[in-house]
Motif scaffolding. Structure first.
Motif: not given
Length: 348
Positions: A288-312
């Motif tokens: 319960w504690v980890v799941s929303p943070i995990f989903a937030l991080a995955v969403s943010y990371s994929l946007i940075k990687l795929l749409l903003h080309s911020d791989i690091y």
């Protein structure tokens, strides 16, 4: 991309049915009123679809109440739904009742953070109810069961009938609240109207309850604690009431947390606070504690990687997420090995 968005959304809807929605019949199944798992899931599916037809307000909140609709382009919607689906699918594989509201809101918030545009006031209001409703469910179940403890009550066939009705309305509330998690982003992006969103979303959530809900039904019904039919009525009645009221105000609340908290409240009355030491309870709380943070991080990371080309940035955030999940998994494995060691006569 539009086709991909719909495929992910409906797959996510099926996983919602397998996770949160299926847990609504846990009380009826766990008490033995509905001993046939398939019948329990079918009743759940029918109630979910009927409830989804009244879920328009929550759809609007997910679609436009957390981030501006201008952010929810088709490619962003695909990423948000993919992040939520990945989190939920992992929980279903583990057989853990996970809050779909938490991971969906977490994924939407991840997009909002990536574009630096977020309705913080509305988000805080939603999160406050994530804390209030499970606490209310636990407290109500604890005090009602404590009041009933020691009283002589006849357990007749009508109690069993009432339990099935209570479970039906709890599943109805699941459709009313949780279908929005799958179709809300589509509606926010203008890819689907609210009317057709709740219809098609409801159908796929109902289908998921039948096909994917078996393990979560087993977890909520029999692995946390045992309870009578009357106690089952308390659990389902509390869950249905809290979720339906929240849905009328357009608030996406953690249905599974509410139900599980009520079950833990019953268990605490019967067995004391030792129930909190059960591995399944500890594991559910961690997820319960980890799941929303995990989903937030995955969403943010994929946007940075795929749409903003911020791989690091993407690599750094995803690494932290998987390290956290790995730690939880390792602790679970160690605990299970210790238990097995003691059960087979080992010692320290």
């Amino acid at each position: 991309m539009v086709t991909v968005a719909f495929i992910i959304a409906f797959f996510f809807a099926m996983n919602i049915g397998g996770s949160g929605a299926a847990a609504t019949m846990g009380a009826a199944y766990g008490s033995g009123t509905l001993s046939n798992k398939r019948i329990a899931l079918f009743i759940c599916a029918v109630a979910i679809f009927l409830g989804s037809l009244s879920g328009g307000e929550v759809v609007k909140t997910i679609g436009s109440g957390i981030v501006p609709t201008s952010i929810l382009k088709t490619d962003v919607v695909v990423i948000v739904l993919a992040a939520a689906t990945i989190s939920l699918f992992a929980a279903n594989v583990l057989g853990i009742p996970l809050s779909t509201s938490e991971i969906t809101v977490g994924a939407v918030v991840g997009a909002g953070i990536a574009y630096q545009s977020l309705y913080v006031g509305k988000l805080l209001w939603i999160v406050s109810f994530w804390l209030i409703t499970p606490l209310a469910a636990f407290s109500l179940a604890f005090f009602i069961s404590k009041w009933l403890k020691g009283k002589t009550l006849k357990q007749n066939k009508w109690i069993g009938f009432l339990l099935i009705i209570a479970g039906f309305f709890e599943a109805f509330s699941a459709g009313m609240n949780n279908v929005a998690n799958a179709v809300g982003p589509l509606v926010g992006a203008g890819l689907l109207s609210v009317k057709y969103g709740i219809i098609f979303g409801g159908l796929f959530v109902a289908l998921g309850a039948v096909l994917l809900g078996s393990r979560v039904l087993e977890t909520n019904g029999k692995k946390i604690t045992t309870f009578s039919q009357l106690e089952g009525c308390i659990i389902s009645g509390i869950g249905a009431t809290l979720v339906i009221v929240s849905s009328l105000f357009g608030l996406p609340v953690p249905l599974t947390q509410i139900t599980t908290s009520a079950i833990i409240g019953i268990g605490t009355t019967k067995n004391g606070f030792s129930i909190w030491q059960k591995q399944i309870v500890i594991q559910v709380l961690k997820v319960w504690v980890v799941s929303p943070i995990f989903a937030l991080a995955v969403s943010y990371s994929l946007i940075k990687l795929l749409l903003h080309s911020d791989i690091y940035t993407a690599i750094a955030i995803v690494s932290v997420c998987f390290a956290t999940l790995g730690t939880i998994s390792l602790k679970k494995t160690i605990t299970e090995e210790r238990r097995s060691f003691h059960e087979h006569g080992g010692g320290i």
